[in-house]
Design a protein around this motif. Structure first.
Motif, PDB file in Angstrom:
ATOM      1  N   MET A  96      24.714 -13.594  38.464  1.00 52.05           N
ATOM      2  CA  MET A  96      23.856 -13.611  37.287  1.00 52.05           C
ATOM      3  C   MET A  96      23.386 -12.205  36.926  1.00 52.05           C
ATOM      4  N   LEU A  97      22.992 -11.442  37.935  1.00 50.60           N
ATOM      5  CA  LEU A  97      22.520 -10.085  37.680  1.00 50.60           C
ATOM      6  C   LEU A  97      23.639  -9.202  37.140  1.00 50.60           C
ATOM      7  N   GLU A  98      24.845  -9.397  37.666  1.00 52.91           N
ATOM      8  CA  GLU A  98      25.994  -8.610  37.210  1.00 52.91           C
ATOM      9  C   GLU A  98      26.383  -8.977  35.777  1.00 52.91           C
ATOM     10  N   LYS A  99      26.417 -10.269  35.492  1.00 47.90           N
ATOM     11  CA  LYS A  99      26.923 -10.742  34.205  1.00 47.90           C
ATOM     12  C   LYS A  99      25.956 -10.478  33.061  1.00 47.90           C
ATOM     13  N   HIS A 100      24.669 -10.581  33.324  1.00 48.52           N
ATOM     14  CA  HIS A 100      23.698 -10.537  32.237  1.00 48.52           C
ATOM     15  C   HIS A 100      22.768  -9.331  32.274  1.00 48.52           C
ATOM     16  N   ASP A 101      22.897  -8.464  33.276  1.00 47.18           N
ATOM     17  CA  ASP A 101      22.012  -7.305  33.367  1.00 47.18           C
ATOM     18  C   ASP A 101      20.554  -7.744  33.183  1.00 47.18           C
ATOM     19  N   VAL A 102      20.129  -8.662  34.042  1.00 49.35           N
ATOM     20  CA  VAL A 102      18.827  -9.291  33.920  1.00 49.35           C
ATOM     21  C   VAL A 102      17.704  -8.283  34.122  1.00 49.35           C
ATOM     22  N   LEU A 103      16.700  -8.332  33.242  1.00 48.85           N
ATOM     23  CA  LEU A 103      15.525  -7.485  33.323  1.00 48.85           C
ATOM     24  C   LEU A 103      14.323  -8.311  33.768  1.00 48.85           C
ATOM     25  N   PRO A 104      13.276  -7.672  34.313  1.00 44.22           N
ATOM     26  CA  PRO A 104      12.069  -8.419  34.684  1.00 44.22           C
ATOM     27  C   PRO A 104      11.494  -9.209  33.521  1.00 44.22           C
ATOM     28  N   GLU A 105      11.577  -8.626  32.298  1.00 45.95           N
ATOM     29  CA  GLU A 105      11.039  -9.306  31.131  1.00 45.95           C
ATOM     30  C   GLU A 105      11.757 -10.633  30.855  1.00 45.95           C
ATOM     31  N   HIS A 106      13.076 -10.675  31.144  1.00 39.32           N
ATOM     32  CA  HIS A 106      13.823 -11.921  30.943  1.00 39.32           C
ATOM     33  C   HIS A 106      13.233 -13.045  31.808  1.00 39.32           C
ATOM     34  N   ILE A 107      13.046 -12.741  33.081  1.00 43.95           N
ATOM     35  CA  ILE A 107      12.570 -13.769  34.021  1.00 43.95           C
ATOM     36  C   ILE A 107      11.134 -14.154  33.720  1.00 43.95           C
ATOM     37  N   ALA A 108      10.276 -13.167  33.445  1.00 42.40           N
ATOM     38  CA  ALA A 108       8.864 -13.454  33.183  1.00 42.40           C
ATOM     39  C   ALA A 108       8.698 -14.275  31.909  1.00 42.40           C
ATOM     40  N   SER A 109       9.421 -13.902  30.874  1.00 50.75           N
ATOM     41  CA  SER A 109       9.283 -14.647  29.620  1.00 50.75           C
ATOM     42  C   SER A 109       9.825 -16.066  29.765  1.00 50.75           C
ATOM     43  N   TRP A 110      10.899 -16.224  30.543  1.00 52.59           N
ATOM     44  CA  TRP A 110      11.419 -17.572  30.783  1.00 52.59           C
ATOM     45  C   TRP A 110      10.378 -18.424  31.536  1.00 52.59           C
ATOM     46  N   ALA A 111       9.759 -17.846  32.557  1.00 47.79           N
ATOM     47  CA  ALA A 111       8.744 -18.587  33.324  1.00 47.79           C
ATOM     48  C   ALA A 111       7.579 -19.004  32.429  1.00 47.79           C
TER      49      ALA A 111
END
Length: 597
Positions: A443-458
């Motif tokens: 997931m981290l490789e494919k989408h270049d996940v940022l902290p903001e992505h995870i926090a906003s999803w939560a």
């Protein structure tokens, strides 16, 4: 002979042979002989088939004082199963058995002479009359059964003390059911005689008479008889608690006997005797703890701690608690790791990861949340399977040790359903480690996940007014600062659960336990052990949060963090990934609760 029912000659001969037998036998001997006669039977008529069923059912049903018959009868099936159409079936099953069978048993009760046969047939005719006979119970059948049971308790017919007690107790109960004081007195005297044998010979089974006569309000036992039973139990207590006599010292018997006496003395307002008995149990278990290794001692001393407290000896309770903590510390060095190996193919991992990590990041987060949250019904099946594949582990109580205390106790599968489910969920967290790692990496490789992505999803369901701490925690996780991540994210997850409670219209504070007029925030335990909140979350989410954060039978992260009990060795990469998974779960909690409730 009963119209419509004929017992084939060979099976009739079996009954007659046992009826005239001078040898000891039980229902299983009769059952086996009937089975052999049935196998030799050729082309039975319809009447003979019913006769076969009447005899085989009579000796196939189980008679057990402690069993819970699904028919609310004394006699019940030996097992059960589920048919293809989902209905419960029993082995043997009385369904569709015609009334003539009960009439046949009543006839047998009148014509047989051996007390073992006579008591069984008569009791069956009495017990099953409403279900099979579709008629009122006949008190004559109960009287015949009682009289036969009281003859059968003789060693001539029943050499085993267990069987003698079963017969005497059933006679006692039947006499009460038909309100026959004379027969009840006879059964009571028989129970007392058996009791004297157990006291004299120390053969076990000493609880049967005491339990029934002392706790049955209608037993008719006199004050003098009660005192005799109490004196006998006090003598047994001294015998088994004697630490100078290793041949018969038994702390477990001591505790059981003391518990019976404690109930009696408590009812009669004798607190000094109650405290004395608790102190006897405490001394006994403390001594027992001194005889074994540290692991055994650590569990035995918990009983001593509790018993000293109940005896009104706080100093002794404190002393033994310190000793228990020392033994728990020693016990950890005695533990031997148990390892197993599971082979997982790269193809299996690749297929799973590809199914979870898809092109859309939001869809990936949603799949990630659901795939790593086991369904409660699946865990229940896994727990049930242990009864077949690991019966010993399924039935014994398990103790979880922390550094210096007993952290949790998990009962057997039958006694502690929730505890076993929490334990199974905890295992699931461990089993998921490889899959979780590979899926996160992809997931981290494919989408270049940022902290903001995870926090906003939560925060999809507006659980946080301020995302600052949540972002700090996720950033720490991505940077590999696991200590910071754990200690920031766990309280934020608890905050999110309180927000869920608020959105459900329930209070998020409670009265301070010590300071009047002051309120405090509710914690995870308050939330997750609330039936109302659990209903709203659904069984899967409730069990997940309990096992990961709030119950000592699981990982108990919230309490471990809050009380400074989480050691550096336990703050692992896998633990960090479990926390991030929880944030993804928070983003879809409403959808998951609605789907799985």
């Amino acid at each position: 002979m009963i119209d419509g029912l004929v017992v084939p000659p060979d099976m009739e001969n079996v009954i007659r042979r046992f009826d005239q037998s001078a040898a000891v036998f039980d229902q299983y001997d009769v059952q086996q002989a009937l089975r052999e006669a049935r196998e030799a039977l050729k082309d039975p008529s319809q009447e003979e088939q019913l006769g076969v069923w009447a005899e085989r059912l009579a000796f196939g049903l189980s008679a057990d004082q402690t069993a819970q018959s699904p028919w609310k009868t004394y006699f019940g099936p030996i097992g059960s199963g589920v048919s293809a159409d989902g209905k419960t079936v029993y082995f043997p099953d009385i369904a569709d058995t015609p009334p003539v069978v009960a009439l046949h048993w009543a006839e047998r009760a009148r014509t047989t002479t051996h007390p073992v046969l006579k008591s069984r047939y008569a009791d069956l005719a009495w017990d099953m009359a409403p279900l099979i006979g579709k008629m009122r119970r006949d008190p004559d059948m109960a009287r015949i059964a009682i009289d036969a049971y009281l003859v059968a308790v003789s060693p001539e017919f029943m050499p085993e003390l267990h069987d003698q007690f079963e017969a005497a107790l059933r006679a006692f109960d039947l006499s009460g059911l038909i309100n026959d004081p004379d027969r009840r007195d006879q059964a009571k005297q028989t129970l007392k005689e058996l009791h004297r044998v157990t006291i004299k010979d120390k053969q076990g089974h000493w609880w049967h008479t005491f339990e029934r006569l002392m706790e049955d309000k209608n037993s008719g036992v006199t004050d003098e008889e009660k005192q005799e039973l109490v004196s006998d139990f006090e003598a047994l207590l001294s015998y088994y608690s004697d630490t100078t006599a290793p041949n018969h010292f038994n702390p477990h018997f001591t505790r059981e006997i003391a518990n019976y006496l404690i109930k009696y003395y408590a009812r009669h307002k004798r607190p000094d005797d109650v405290k004395r008995l608790h102190e006897v149990v405490a001394h006994t278990f403390e001594h027992f703890a001194s005889l074994g290794n540290a692991m055994v001692a650590s569990t035995m001393l918990q009983t001593a701690v509790d018993s000293y407290r109940n005896a009104g000896k706080p100093e002794e309770s404190h002393r033994t608690r310190i000793l228990m903590q020392e033994k728990i510390g020693e016990a950890r060095s005695e533990m031997v790791p148990i390892e197993g190996h599971v082979q997982i193919s790269n193809d299996d991992v690749e297929k799973f990861v590809a199914a979870v990590v898809v092109d859309d990041l939001g869809a990936t987060f949603a799949k990630f949340a659901t795939e790593f949250l086991p369904a409660r019904r699946d865990l229940e099946k896994q727990v049930k399977a242990t009864l077949k594949h690991a019966p010993l582990m399924a039935h014994i109580k398990q103790t979880i040790l922390a550094d210096d205390h007993v952290a949790a106790v998990i009962g057997s599968v039958g006694e502690d359903k929730l505890g076993r489910l929490l334990q199974q969920m905890k295992f699931s967290f461990g089993f998921s480690a490889l899959w979780l790692l590979e899926t996160f990496n992809r997931m981290l490789e494919k989408h270049d996940v940022l902290p903001e992505h995870i926090a906003s999803w939560a925060n999809r369901h507006c659980l946080f007014d301020d995302l600052s701490l949540l972002l700090d925690g996720v950033r720490a996780w991505l940077a590999g600062d696991l200590v910071k991540a754990v200690h920031v994210l766990v309280p934020q997850i608890e905050h999110a659960l309180r927000s869920i409670v608020a959105q459900l219209g329930r209070p998020v504070t409670k009265a301070h336990p010590k300071v009047p007029g002051v309120s405090v925030a509710i914690g995870m335990g308050d939330i997750l052990y609330s039936d109302e909140i659990a209903e709203a979350l659904g069984p899967d989410l409730t069990l997940y949060f309990l096992a990961l954060y709030a119950d000592p039978r699981g990982l108990n992260l919230r309490n471990e963090v809050a009380h400074g009990l989480l050691g550096p060795a336990e703050i692992s990469d896998h633990l960090g990934r479990l926390l991030i998974h929880t944030l993804l779960v928070l983003g879809v909690w409403k959808e998951m609760a609605a789907k799985r409730r």
